[in-house]
Scaffold this motif. Structure first.
Motif, mmCIF file in Angstrom:
data_model
loop_
_atom_site.group_PDB
_atom_site.id
_atom_site.type_symbol
_atom_site.label_atom_id
_atom_site.label_comp_id
_atom_site.label_asym_id
_atom_site.label_seq_id
_atom_site.Cartn_x
_atom_site.Cartn_y
_atom_site.Cartn_z
ATOM 1 N N HIS A 108 0.840 -1.201 0.000
ATOM 2 C CA HIS A 108 0.000 0.000 0.000
ATOM 3 C C HIS A 108 0.875 1.250 0.000
ATOM 4 N N SER A 109 0.213 2.392 -0.154
ATOM 5 C CA SER A 109 0.945 3.617 -0.478
ATOM 6 C C SER A 109 1.493 4.357 0.735
ATOM 7 N N ALA A 110 1.272 3.839 1.941
ATOM 8 C CA ALA A 110 1.894 4.421 3.134
ATOM 9 C C ALA A 110 3.064 3.539 3.540
ATOM 10 N N ASN A 111 4.218 4.147 3.711
ATOM 11 C CA ASN A 111 5.401 3.375 4.094
ATOM 12 C C ASN A 111 5.431 3.222 5.613
ATOM 13 N N GLY A 112 4.458 2.462 6.104
ATOM 14 C CA GLY A 112 4.361 2.245 7.534
ATOM 15 C C GLY A 112 3.125 1.447 7.864
ATOM 16 N N PHE A 113 3.065 0.968 9.103
ATOM 17 C CA PHE A 113 1.893 0.233 9.596
ATOM 18 C C PHE A 113 1.702 0.631 11.053
ATOM 19 N N PRO A 114 0.451 0.677 11.529
ATOM 20 C CA PRO A 114 0.220 1.223 12.874
ATOM 21 C C PRO A 114 0.467 0.267 14.026
ATOM 22 N N ALA A 115 0.863 -0.976 13.737
ATOM 23 C CA ALA A 115 0.989 -1.958 14.814
ATOM 24 C C ALA A 115 2.007 -3.028 14.452
ATOM 25 N N THR A 116 2.612 -3.606 15.484
ATOM 26 C CA THR A 116 3.577 -4.677 15.290
ATOM 27 C C THR A 116 2.903 -6.036 15.142
ATOM 28 N N ASP A 117 1.791 -6.224 15.866
ATOM 29 C CA ASP A 117 1.106 -7.514 15.814
ATOM 30 C C ASP A 117 -0.399 -7.315 15.776
ATOM 31 N N GLY A 118 -1.124 -8.431 15.757
ATOM 32 C CA GLY A 118 -2.571 -8.379 15.580
ATOM 33 C C GLY A 118 -3.311 -7.713 16.708
ATOM 34 N N ARG A 119 -2.901 -7.947 17.947
ATOM 35 C CA ARG A 119 -3.581 -7.336 19.086
ATOM 36 C C ARG A 119 -3.421 -5.816 19.068
ATOM 37 N N GLU A 120 -2.241 -5.361 18.741
ATOM 38 C CA GLU A 120 -2.018 -3.915 18.630
ATOM 39 C C GLU A 120 -2.874 -3.329 17.513
ATOM 40 N N PHE A 121 -2.986 -4.062 16.402
ATOM 41 C CA PHE A 121 -3.778 -3.563 15.283
ATOM 42 C C PHE A 121 -5.257 -3.489 15.653
ATOM 43 N N LEU A 122 -5.758 -4.487 16.375
ATOM 44 C CA LEU A 122 -7.148 -4.472 16.813
ATOM 45 C C LEU A 122 -7.402 -3.281 17.734
ATOM 46 N N GLU A 123 -6.469 -2.991 18.630
ATOM 47 C CA GLU A 123 -6.599 -1.822 19.497
ATOM 48 C C GLU A 123 -6.628 -0.544 18.663
ATOM 49 N N PHE A 124 -5.764 -0.464 17.662
ATOM 50 C CA PHE A 124 -5.737 0.701 16.777
ATOM 51 C C PHE A 124 -7.095 0.906 16.116
ATOM 52 N N LEU A 125 -7.672 -0.170 15.562
ATOM 53 C CA LEU A 125 -8.971 -0.067 14.897
ATOM 54 C C LEU A 125 -10.043 0.442 15.854
ATOM 55 N N ARG A 126 -10.042 -0.077 17.055
ATOM 56 C CA ARG A 126 -11.077 0.297 18.025
ATOM 57 C C ARG A 126 -10.931 1.738 18.490
ATOM 58 N N GLU A 127 -9.703 2.200 18.590
ATOM 59 C CA GLU A 127 -9.488 3.550 19.129
ATOM 60 C C GLU A 127 -9.665 4.644 18.081
ATOM 61 N N VAL A 128 -9.171 4.434 16.864
ATOM 62 C CA VAL A 128 -9.177 5.527 15.887
ATOM 63 C C VAL A 128 -10.528 5.687 15.196
ATOM 64 N N THR A 129 -11.479 4.791 15.465
ATOM 65 C CA THR A 129 -12.804 4.932 14.863
ATOM 66 C C THR A 129 -13.830 5.470 15.858
ATOM 67 N N GLN A 130 -13.357 5.941 17.004
ATOM 68 C CA GLN A 130 -14.268 6.555 17.969
ATOM 69 C C GLN A 130 -14.828 7.861 17.406
ATOM 70 N N GLU A 131 -16.014 8.196 17.840
ATOM 71 C CA GLU A 131 -16.619 9.456 17.406
ATOM 72 C C GLU A 131 -15.985 10.654 18.118
ATOM 73 N N ASP A 132 -15.428 10.419 19.296
ATOM 74 C CA ASP A 132 -14.767 11.488 20.050
ATOM 75 C C ASP A 132 -13.385 11.715 19.450
ATOM 76 N N LYS A 133 -13.261 12.729 18.602
ATOM 77 C CA LYS A 133 -12.006 12.984 17.890
ATOM 78 C C LYS A 133 -10.869 13.359 18.834
ATOM 79 N N ALA A 134 -11.204 13.960 19.970
ATOM 80 C CA ALA A 134 -10.161 14.303 20.930
ATOM 81 C C ALA A 134 -9.501 13.034 21.468
ATOM 82 N N LYS A 135 -10.314 12.009 21.706
ATOM 83 C CA LYS A 135 -9.766 10.735 22.185
ATOM 84 C C LYS A 135 -8.932 10.058 21.106
ATOM 85 N N VAL A 136 -9.363 10.218 19.867
ATOM 86 C CA VAL A 136 -8.591 9.653 18.756
ATOM 87 C C VAL A 136 -7.220 10.318 18.694
ATOM 88 N N GLN A 137 -7.209 11.644 18.768
ATOM 89 C CA GLN A 137 -5.945 12.380 18.723
ATOM 90 C C GLN A 137 -5.063 12.028 19.908
#
Length: 311
Positions: A108-137
């Motif tokens: 993909h076109s981003a030279n990076g990934f947000p997590a080292t393993d699956g559990r970290e990635f699942l946490e990323f998905l759950r946190e960055v899709t919150q409606e509270d943008k302040a919590k996302v930031q």
């Protein structure tokens, strides 16, 4: 390819797929992410350097037919191409080695990934899709891997054919003499890279990338250079979030030439299941934990996609 015999891995894969469904909704017959795409066909021609890195079939024979899928991010089949959420873009390559024999690259076109393993990635998905943008930031700011990934996302491209793509997980390449080295793929366009400003992107149509791709391949061949950045002793090869120094050697593997659109594109996209694990002599997976997870997610979702009724 069979599912791995690992109940924890399968359960984690199911959790991730469930999270995607919560984020994007159910879209039977489409991928849970990178749902909107288009496929082209062409050839891969190896460079003179390729055989020095790997004895893999497509690196040593004269040429190999390829099938390439370009895609927008998100699990929305109708996401507008000029929606910022459609980044990063995807490029998946299938090297067709023989009937029912192939190996793939998923990039993909981003030279990076947000997590080292699956559990970290699942946490990323759950946190960055919150409606509270302040919590996302707050989450992104307090998680360096997530922040680096967000910062690596490039602006909207002018064309799929003017974007660079990265295979994030390291592979182990072995040549005919048995010499093995780890490396990561980069796929660079022959055409100059070009990205759009917010104003330029807003003026584009919702399908501008796919319309441009259709027009471009109708006028001539689209070319990309496939290269491998080679790790040195001591470089981390089992973590997609760790970048290697820029001075590491880069080997040109060859040229991808795309010449026409795939016939019956929607049906072929539904059927094809790309595999991030190479599964051929001369290229092996590293011990990056994301590889087995991604392979399981792709296979489970791919089987469901194939089984979905035609729309």
């Amino acid at each position: 390819m069979p599912l791995p015999n690992d109940e924890k891995l399968i359960a984690l894969s199911e959790e991730i797929l469930s999270e995607f469904a919560k984020i994007f909704g159910p879209h039977p017959g489409f991928r849970p992410v990178h749902a909107k795409g288009m496929m082209l066909t062409g050839t891969f021609t190896p460079s003179a350097e390729a055989a020095g890195l790997t004895r893999a079939q497509h690196a040593v024979q004269a040429s190999t037919p390829v099938t390439v899928r370009f895609s927008d991010s998100t699990g929305l089949p109708l996401v507008p191409d000029n929606d910022a959420n459609a980044d990063p873009r995807g490029m998946a390559i299938r090297f067709n080695l023989a009937e029912h024999v192939h190996t793939d690259i998923v990039a993909h076109s981003a030279n990076g990934f947000p997590a080292t393993d699956g559990r970290e990635f699942l946490e990323f998905l759950r946190e960055v899709t919150q409606e509270d943008k302040a919590k996302v930031q707050e989450f992104v700011g307090s998680h360096p891997k997530a922040l680096a990934f967000v910062q690596a996302i490039t602006p909207l491209p002018a064309s799929f054919a003017q974007e660079k793509y990265f295979g994030l997980t390291a592979m182990k390449f072995t040549n005919k003499d048995g010499v093995s080295r780890y490396g990561r793929y980069t796929i660079a366009p022959e055409a100059p890279e070009e990205h759009l400003s917010a104003e330029e992107a807003a003026a584009k149509g919702e399908n501008y990338l796919f319309e441009e791709l259709t027009e471009r391949v109708g006028k001539g061949t689209i070319r990309f250079k496939l290269t491998v950045q080679v790790a040195e002793d001591g470089d981390v090869v089992n973590d997609a979030t760790v970048h290697w120094p820029e001075d590491r050697k880069v080997v040109e593997l060859g040229t991808i030439e795309l010449k026409e659109l795939v016939a019956d594109d929607a049906q072929e996209q539904k059927k094809i299941i790309f595999d991030p694990i190479p599964r051929l002599d001369g290229i092996e997976p590293s011990e990056d934990p994301l590889l087995e997870l991604r392979a399981a997610v792709y296979l489970i979702s791919g089987r469901r996609r194939r089984a979905a009724p035609a729309e």
